[in-house]
Design a protein around this motif. Sequence first.
Motif, PDB file in Angstrom:
ATOM      1  N   GLN A 269      50.500 -37.570 -13.641  1.00 47.21           N
ATOM      2  CA  GLN A 269      50.923 -36.325 -13.142  1.00 47.21           C
ATOM      3  C   GLN A 269      50.268 -35.126 -14.101  1.00 47.21           C
ATOM      4  N   ASN A 270      49.523 -34.255 -13.703  1.00 46.92           N
ATOM      5  CA  ASN A 270      49.106 -33.190 -14.370  1.00 46.92           C
ATOM      6  C   ASN A 270      50.226 -32.135 -14.663  1.00 46.92           C
ATOM      7  N   ALA A 271      50.992 -32.288 -15.698  1.00 50.69           N
ATOM      8  CA  ALA A 271      51.921 -31.346 -16.121  1.00 50.69           C
ATOM      9  C   ALA A 271      51.691 -30.044 -16.452  1.00 50.69           C
ATOM     10  N   ALA A 272      50.511 -30.111 -17.211  1.00 49.24           N
ATOM     11  CA  ALA A 272      50.154 -28.861 -17.761  1.00 49.24           C
ATOM     12  C   ALA A 272      49.270 -27.976 -16.519  1.00 49.24           C
ATOM     13  N   GLY A 273      48.755 -28.795 -15.581  1.00 52.00           N
ATOM     14  CA  GLY A 273      47.888 -28.360 -14.607  1.00 52.00           C
ATOM     15  C   GLY A 273      49.053 -27.681 -13.515  1.00 52.00           C
ATOM     16  N   GLN A 274      50.297 -28.349 -13.488  1.00 53.48           N
ATOM     17  CA  GLN A 274      51.187 -27.571 -12.538  1.00 53.48           C
ATOM     18  C   GLN A 274      51.895 -26.570 -13.085  1.00 53.48           C
ATOM     19  N   GLY A 275      52.006 -26.329 -14.428  1.00 48.11           N
ATOM     20  CA  GLY A 275      52.541 -25.287 -15.125  1.00 48.11           C
ATOM     21  C   GLY A 275      51.687 -24.172 -14.974  1.00 48.11           C
ATOM     22  N   ALA A 276      50.344 -24.442 -15.092  1.00 45.63           N
ATOM     23  CA  ALA A 276      49.301 -23.321 -15.099  1.00 45.63           C
ATOM     24  C   ALA A 276      49.192 -22.859 -13.605  1.00 45.63           C
ATOM     25  N   GLY A 277      49.311 -23.574 -12.505  1.00 49.47           N
ATOM     26  CA  GLY A 277      49.155 -23.382 -11.262  1.00 49.47           C
ATOM     27  C   GLY A 277      50.408 -22.674 -10.687  1.00 49.47           C
ATOM     28  N   ALA A 278      51.378 -22.841 -11.300  1.00 48.44           N
ATOM     29  CA  ALA A 278      52.709 -22.129 -10.960  1.00 48.44           C
ATOM     30  C   ALA A 278      52.619 -20.738 -11.475  1.00 48.44           C
ATOM     31  N   LEU A 279      52.244 -20.440 -12.697  1.00 53.96           N
ATOM     32  CA  LEU A 279      51.969 -19.176 -13.157  1.00 53.96           C
ATOM     33  C   LEU A 279      50.885 -18.478 -12.355  1.00 53.96           C
ATOM     34  N   ASP A 280      49.585 -18.966 -11.854  1.00 53.91           N
ATOM     35  CA  ASP A 280      48.809 -18.404 -11.302  1.00 53.91           C
ATOM     36  C   ASP A 280      49.259 -17.879  -9.974  1.00 53.91           C
ATOM     37  N   ALA A 281      50.056 -18.759  -9.458  1.00 51.47           N
ATOM     38  CA  ALA A 281      50.627 -18.408  -7.945  1.00 51.47           C
ATOM     39  C   ALA A 281      51.785 -17.221  -8.241  1.00 51.47           C
ATOM     40  N   ALA A 282      52.535 -17.229  -9.188  1.00 50.66           N
ATOM     41  CA  ALA A 282      53.499 -16.280  -9.246  1.00 50.66           C
ATOM     42  C   ALA A 282      52.882 -14.879  -9.462  1.00 50.66           C
ATOM     43  N   LEU A 283      51.828 -14.889 -10.481  1.00 44.93           N
ATOM     44  CA  LEU A 283      50.945 -13.671 -10.626  1.00 44.93           C
ATOM     45  C   LEU A 283      50.290 -13.280  -9.266  1.00 44.93           C
ATOM     46  N   LYS A 284      49.459 -14.019  -8.533  1.00 47.95           N
ATOM     47  CA  LYS A 284      49.058 -13.613  -7.339  1.00 47.95           C
ATOM     48  C   LYS A 284      50.147 -12.919  -6.444  1.00 47.95           C
ATOM     49  N   LEU A 285      51.212 -13.881  -6.363  1.00 45.64           N
ATOM     50  CA  LEU A 285      52.149 -13.470  -5.254  1.00 45.64           C
ATOM     51  C   LEU A 285      52.892 -12.075  -5.802  1.00 45.64           C
ATOM     52  N   ALA A 286      52.940 -11.630  -7.184  1.00 47.17           N
ATOM     53  CA  ALA A 286      53.485 -10.330  -7.658  1.00 47.17           C
ATOM     54  C   ALA A 286      52.719  -9.392  -7.230  1.00 47.17           C
ATOM     55  N   ARG A 287      51.077  -9.605  -7.108  1.00 49.49           N
ATOM     56  CA  ARG A 287      50.284  -8.670  -6.761  1.00 49.49           C
ATOM     57  C   ARG A 287      49.998  -8.282  -5.334  1.00 49.49           C
ATOM     58  N   GLY A 288      50.825  -8.984  -4.504  1.00 53.99           N
ATOM     59  CA  GLY A 288      50.535  -9.175  -3.075  1.00 53.99           C
ATOM     60  C   GLY A 288      49.120  -9.873  -2.867  1.00 53.99           C
ATOM     61  N   GLU A 289      48.782 -10.773  -3.418  1.00 58.46           N
ATOM     62  CA  GLU A 289      47.599 -11.678  -3.067  1.00 58.46           C
ATOM     63  C   GLU A 289      48.117 -12.894  -2.189  1.00 58.46           C
ATOM     64  N   ASP A 290      47.022 -13.481  -1.361  1.00 57.74           N
ATOM     65  CA  ASP A 290      47.549 -14.469  -0.511  1.00 57.74           C
ATOM     66  C   ASP A 290      47.460 -15.666  -1.601  1.00 57.74           C
ATOM     67  N   VAL A 291      48.362 -16.550  -1.123  1.00 59.37           N
ATOM     68  CA  VAL A 291      48.680 -17.844  -2.002  1.00 59.37           C
ATOM     69  C   VAL A 291      48.891 -18.954  -0.895  1.00 59.37           C
ATOM     70  N   GLU A 292      48.283 -20.099  -1.036  1.00 63.27           N
ATOM     71  CA  GLU A 292      48.733 -21.264  -0.403  1.00 63.27           C
ATOM     72  C   GLU A 292      50.042 -21.423  -0.639  1.00 63.27           C
ATOM     73  N   GLN A 293      50.896 -21.850   0.342  1.00 65.37           N
ATOM     74  CA  GLN A 293      52.499 -22.002   0.221  1.00 65.37           C
ATOM     75  C   GLN A 293      52.716 -23.495  -0.337  1.00 65.37           C
ATOM     76  N   LYS A 294      51.875 -24.304  -0.485  1.00 67.70           N
ATOM     77  CA  LYS A 294      52.116 -25.543  -0.938  1.00 67.70           C
ATOM     78  C   LYS A 294      50.901 -25.995  -1.713  1.00 67.70           C
ATOM     79  N   VAL A 295      50.797 -26.006  -2.977  1.00 69.36           N
ATOM     80  CA  VAL A 295      49.742 -26.482  -3.758  1.00 69.36           C
ATOM     81  C   VAL A 295      49.888 -27.670  -4.487  1.00 69.36           C
ATOM     82  N   TYR A 296      48.957 -28.739  -3.986  1.00 69.85           N
ATOM     83  CA  TYR A 296      49.329 -29.905  -4.316  1.00 69.85           C
ATOM     84  C   TYR A 296      48.023 -30.263  -5.611  1.00 69.85           C
ATOM     85  N   ILE A 297      48.332 -30.766  -6.769  1.00 68.04           N
ATOM     86  CA  ILE A 297      47.753 -31.259  -7.775  1.00 68.04           C
ATOM     87  C   ILE A 297      47.548 -32.689  -8.014  1.00 68.04           C
ATOM     88  N   PRO A 298      46.427 -33.269  -7.648  1.00 67.35           N
ATOM     89  CA  PRO A 298      46.439 -34.956  -7.224  1.00 67.35           C
ATOM     90  C   PRO A 298      47.134 -35.853  -8.471  1.00 67.35           C
TER      91      PRO A 298
END
Length: 314
Positions: A269-298
């Motif tokens: 389970q890609n822990a670092a990938g999930q953490g990076a993905g969460a921060l990326d999504a948070a920053l995009k949402l903070a800027r008003g950008e579109d974000v997939e509501q469910k992001v799955y890391i395989p």
Amino acid sequence: MKKTLIAAGLASLMSTTAMAENIGVSMALFDDNFLTVLRNGIQDLADGMEGVDVQIEDAQNDVAKQLDQINNFAASGVDAIIVNPVDTSATAAMTKAAADAGIPLVYVNRQPINVDSLPDNQAFVASNEIESGTLESFEVCKMLRAMGKSGGAKAYVLMGELSNQAAVQRTKDVEDILGTDMCSFIEVVDQQTANWSRDEAQDLMTNWLSTGEAFDAVIANNDEMAIGAIQAMKAQGLDMADIVVGGVDATQDALAAMEAGDLDVTVFQNAAGQGAGALDAALKLARGEDVEQKVYIPFELVTPATLDMYMSKN
């Protein structure tokens, strides 16, 4: 409109830039190997970005403490909040707190109970738990067959915290696989929670061993519990070559146990990938950008044959 993204290349996350943004992060527990890697994934990505600061706090497995942290983040005016929930059934109040403050929120790793009704400025980043226990259990089944035990085998199941969606789903995955024709020869002797804990799993496994019940496999919801079970079995002098042991997460301790011949299967389970993905999504949402509501890391199956590919990943 809610969407599901199955898998995402993480290379693109590293190119994200930001200006003077503050992200509050509430982690369920610092004292957890997997969550430490996830937390480091958030911190490492932030460290590589100009103008992005993360404030990471430990909820110490306390739901009330975590809600207080979210409210405090909101009051301090952070640009977005990331939450690794203590209790996935208690996330509606967290969603409301962030929504009332007008601050984007991203849940990471543990699926919130209200995942299908999140506001537009909230998202969930994790791995699809239907894959985790399924990959683990099916491989355990195949290994037992290869050992000539298709005529009948017995297994113990170690469950995570019962308030946690991942524990519920991974246990259901085990039940679903053992319900198939190919794997129905496996009987579950007992299944109990050890709350994701190595120490609790060691104690529980010791109790099971004291019954004298013969068994062939241990299927654990995570690596920490698998390792605890292994420690108990080795303390009793059992030959680990005779018992198939499975876990989930592919932590460094788990990979070392696999290299030693004690752990037979885990699921990366890609822990670092999930953490990076969460921060990326948070920053995009903070800027008003579109974000997939469910992001799955395989999830990815790890066995002794593929071990070398994962030694440096978690």
